[in-house]
Design a protein around this motif. Structure first.
Motif, mmCIF file in Angstrom:
data_model
loop_
_atom_site.group_PDB
_atom_site.id
_atom_site.type_symbol
_atom_site.label_atom_id
_atom_site.label_comp_id
_atom_site.label_asym_id
_atom_site.label_seq_id
_atom_site.Cartn_x
_atom_site.Cartn_y
_atom_site.Cartn_z
ATOM 1 N N ALA A 242 5.617 26.663 31.999
ATOM 2 C CA ALA A 242 4.451 25.688 32.270
ATOM 3 C C ALA A 242 3.039 26.407 32.309
ATOM 4 O O ALA A 242 2.256 25.912 32.667
ATOM 5 C CB ALA A 242 4.936 24.940 33.367
ATOM 6 N N GLY A 243 3.299 27.707 32.254
ATOM 7 C CA GLY A 243 1.925 28.346 32.204
ATOM 8 C C GLY A 243 1.567 29.020 33.575
ATOM 9 O O GLY A 243 0.389 29.122 33.747
ATOM 10 N N GLU A 244 2.486 28.882 34.487
ATOM 11 C CA GLU A 244 2.207 29.238 35.882
ATOM 12 C C GLU A 244 2.925 30.366 36.341
ATOM 13 O O GLU A 244 3.974 30.698 35.792
ATOM 14 C CB GLU A 244 2.478 27.958 36.811
ATOM 15 C CG GLU A 244 1.666 26.850 36.480
ATOM 16 C CD GLU A 244 0.124 26.926 36.663
ATOM 17 O OE1 GLU A 244 -0.170 27.612 37.596
ATOM 18 O OE2 GLU A 244 -0.541 26.270 36.133
ATOM 19 N N ASP A 248 2.764 32.637 42.964
ATOM 20 C CA ASP A 248 1.475 31.913 43.391
ATOM 21 C C ASP A 248 1.538 30.488 43.592
ATOM 22 O O ASP A 248 1.032 30.007 44.589
ATOM 23 C CB ASP A 248 0.382 32.336 42.317
ATOM 24 C CG ASP A 248 -0.071 33.665 42.256
ATOM 25 O OD1 ASP A 248 0.307 34.481 43.047
ATOM 26 O OD2 ASP A 248 -0.519 33.965 41.029
ATOM 27 N N MET A 249 2.573 29.683 42.716
ATOM 28 C CA MET A 249 2.551 28.347 43.195
ATOM 29 C C MET A 249 3.459 27.831 44.375
ATOM 30 O O MET A 249 3.023 26.871 44.828
ATOM 31 C CB MET A 249 3.216 27.850 41.697
ATOM 32 C CG MET A 249 3.327 26.161 41.659
ATOM 33 S SD MET A 249 4.005 25.592 40.089
ATOM 34 C CE MET A 249 3.941 23.875 40.336
ATOM 35 N N VAL A 255 3.721 20.256 41.466
ATOM 36 C CA VAL A 255 4.428 19.291 40.885
ATOM 37 C C VAL A 255 4.664 19.769 39.358
ATOM 38 O O VAL A 255 3.580 19.858 38.535
ATOM 39 C CB VAL A 255 3.863 17.798 40.890
ATOM 40 C CG1 VAL A 255 4.629 16.915 40.210
ATOM 41 C CG2 VAL A 255 3.506 17.647 42.280
ATOM 42 N N LEU A 256 5.970 19.616 38.668
ATOM 43 C CA LEU A 256 6.336 20.323 37.453
ATOM 44 C C LEU A 256 6.736 19.021 36.799
ATOM 45 O O LEU A 256 7.635 18.499 37.581
ATOM 46 C CB LEU A 256 7.015 21.288 37.392
ATOM 47 C CG LEU A 256 6.316 22.814 37.895
ATOM 48 C CD1 LEU A 256 7.551 23.880 37.883
ATOM 49 C CD2 LEU A 256 5.148 23.204 36.756
ATOM 50 N N ARG A 280 5.623 21.459 31.948
ATOM 51 C CA ARG A 280 4.107 21.380 32.290
ATOM 52 C C ARG A 280 3.870 21.181 33.631
ATOM 53 O O ARG A 280 4.694 20.324 34.292
ATOM 54 C CB ARG A 280 3.225 20.565 31.310
ATOM 55 C CG ARG A 280 3.790 18.992 31.607
ATOM 56 C CD ARG A 280 2.759 17.842 30.796
ATOM 57 N NE ARG A 280 3.499 18.079 29.319
ATOM 58 C CZ ARG A 280 3.042 17.516 28.198
ATOM 59 N NH1 ARG A 280 2.133 16.283 28.517
ATOM 60 N NH2 ARG A 280 3.288 17.719 27.143
ATOM 61 N N ARG A 281 2.796 21.726 34.124
ATOM 62 C CA ARG A 281 2.243 21.235 35.588
ATOM 63 C C ARG A 281 1.471 20.000 35.829
ATOM 64 O O ARG A 281 0.546 19.679 34.841
ATOM 65 C CB ARG A 281 1.281 22.446 36.089
ATOM 66 C CG ARG A 281 1.141 22.390 37.447
ATOM 67 C CD ARG A 281 0.735 23.368 38.329
ATOM 68 N NE ARG A 281 0.156 23.218 39.600
ATOM 69 C CZ ARG A 281 -0.008 24.111 40.410
ATOM 70 N NH1 ARG A 281 -0.331 25.122 39.940
ATOM 71 N NH2 ARG A 281 -0.393 23.753 41.674
ATOM 72 N N LEU A 282 1.860 19.211 36.331
ATOM 73 C CA LEU A 282 1.509 18.003 36.638
ATOM 74 C C LEU A 282 0.241 17.492 37.442
ATOM 75 O O LEU A 282 -0.652 16.672 37.226
ATOM 76 C CB LEU A 282 2.556 16.753 36.859
ATOM 77 C CG LEU A 282 3.515 16.885 35.926
ATOM 78 C CD1 LEU A 282 4.755 15.501 36.157
ATOM 79 C CD2 LEU A 282 3.175 16.524 34.438
#
Length: 377
Positions: A242-244, A248-249, A255-256, A280-282
């Motif tokens: 999701a590119g994260e 860190d998250m 929310v994914l 993706r991150r929502l």
């Protein structure tokens, strides 16, 4: 012959004379090229775009989908604010499962030893006070932490706030650790079971494919390149795709979305129906607008979506409809060639004269010849 009879016969000829197409062969490479090239464009559109790309010969049906999940993993924490603790799925998977969603705890703000008692409210412009007159007894601020007692108490040596009846000491959720408490959650896994149905075609399938057995599930892990069929996903890899960054998250949460794409072609000669996963991150992560970032379990739901696509299968009705449309397009080709021949060619006058011929019956021809002979004498 009377005038009225002639008018009547002219009207009958106008209504009932039969016109039939006449084939005129033009020995011209240019006209033939225009005709064949136009035919080629029409066929390319019908076969290449309508049939191959759009699959307009197919019937379609919308998917009915169900999703269940099972999270697995263990963690151990040993920090100064709490006793050493072993965490399993019952501890961090809260709530255990939602509607097409699952929740994994990654960080905790510990406020040990709370009891129902009285204590000074956390300082902010609406809670600070100078004396008891600034605090209304019984006032309940929805954004506060309790019910005011009417007293103004010392929060610190320099700040006084209204006293509240609440769980004391109050929680301070702004002081988050730089590293998430359950940083090991990046190695947790989730098994996603997705079943789909296309009722019109009586077609059923699930993402646990036919070649997958229990032995395979004990050892497999989803990898887009090496193992794209495995329905078990490591949380670290989900966040990464999701590119994260998971660590860190995990501090403030997020929310994914896990999207399962079923784009199915159910034609008997090329049946293909397999799930494709995207991540993706929502929730919002804008660097210029970081108010209320991350995810808080008390106010949000952690969820995952599973989207289905329409499936297509050969159908006689759309095939006939599109075949008829293709033939109608082809019928326009001679019109294009005729227009080019009668407009752009040098011999267009000759072609125009030969294009249409009025058929005269043989008896009428003989009559015309006698008349011509009579006037010639």
């Amino acid at each position: 012959m009377s005038k009225s009879t002639g008018c009547c016969q002219g009207f009958l000829h106008y209504v009932f004379d039969y016109e039939t197409p006449k084939t005129l062969i033009i020995p011209s490479i240019r006209v033939g090229f225009v005709f064949r090239f136009t035919q080629f464009l029409v066929l390319l559109y019908v076969v290449g775009y309508v049939c191959v790309v759009q699959k307009a010969y197919q019937e379609t049906d919308s998917v009915i989908s169900t999703v269940t999940t099972k999270v697995k993993g263990f963690a151990f924490t040993n920090i100064s604010d709490m006793e050493p603790r072993f965490w399993d799925v019952v501890d961090y998977n809260i709530p255990p499962q939602g509607d097409g969603s699952f929740f994994v705890l990654t960080n905790v703000v510990m406020t040990p030893g709370q009891t129902q008692s009285r204590c000074a409210e956390l300082p902010n412009p609406s809670t600070t006070c100078e004396d008891d007159c600034d605090c209304v007894e019984g006032y309940n601020d929805p954004r506060g932490n309790g019910i005011r007692t009417g007293l103004c108490e010392n929060y610190s040596s320099i700040v006084k706030t209204c006293e509240v009846l609440s769980w004391c000491p109050l929680e301070i959720d702004t002081k988050l650790p730089k590293r998430a408490l359950l940083a090991e959650a990046e190695n947790f896994t989730v098994l996603i079971k997705n079943s789909i149905t296309y009722p019109k075609f009586n077609f059923h399938k699930r993402n646990i494919l036919s070649h997958i057995n229990s032995t395979y599930l004990k050892t497999c892990e989803f990898n887009r390149k090496t193992d794209p069929d495995c329905p078990i996903f490591r949380l670290k890899h989900i966040v990464s795709e999701a590119g994260e960054d998971f660590q860190d998250m995990a501090v403030k949460g997020g929310v994914l979305g896990i999207l399962i794409d079923w784009s199915c072609n159910l034609d008997w000669w090329g049946r293909k129906c397999y799930p494709k996963y995207t991540f993706r991150r929502l929730d919002n992560k804008h660097p210029d607008n970081n108010v209320a970032p991350g995810y808080n379990f008390r106010f949000a739901k952690y969820y995952r979506t599973a989207e289905g696509e329409e499936a297509g299968k050969f159908g006689i009705v759309p095939t006939i409809v599109n075949l008829g449309a293709a033939l109608s397009f082809l019928s326009l080709v001679p019109m294009v060639a005729d227009w080019f021949m009668l407009t752009c060619m040098k011999k267009r006058d000759l072609y125009s004269r030969q294009k249409s011929t009025y058929l005269v019956e043989e008896s009428e021809v003989e009559s015309v010849r006698h008349v011509l002979s009579y006037f010639a004498l």
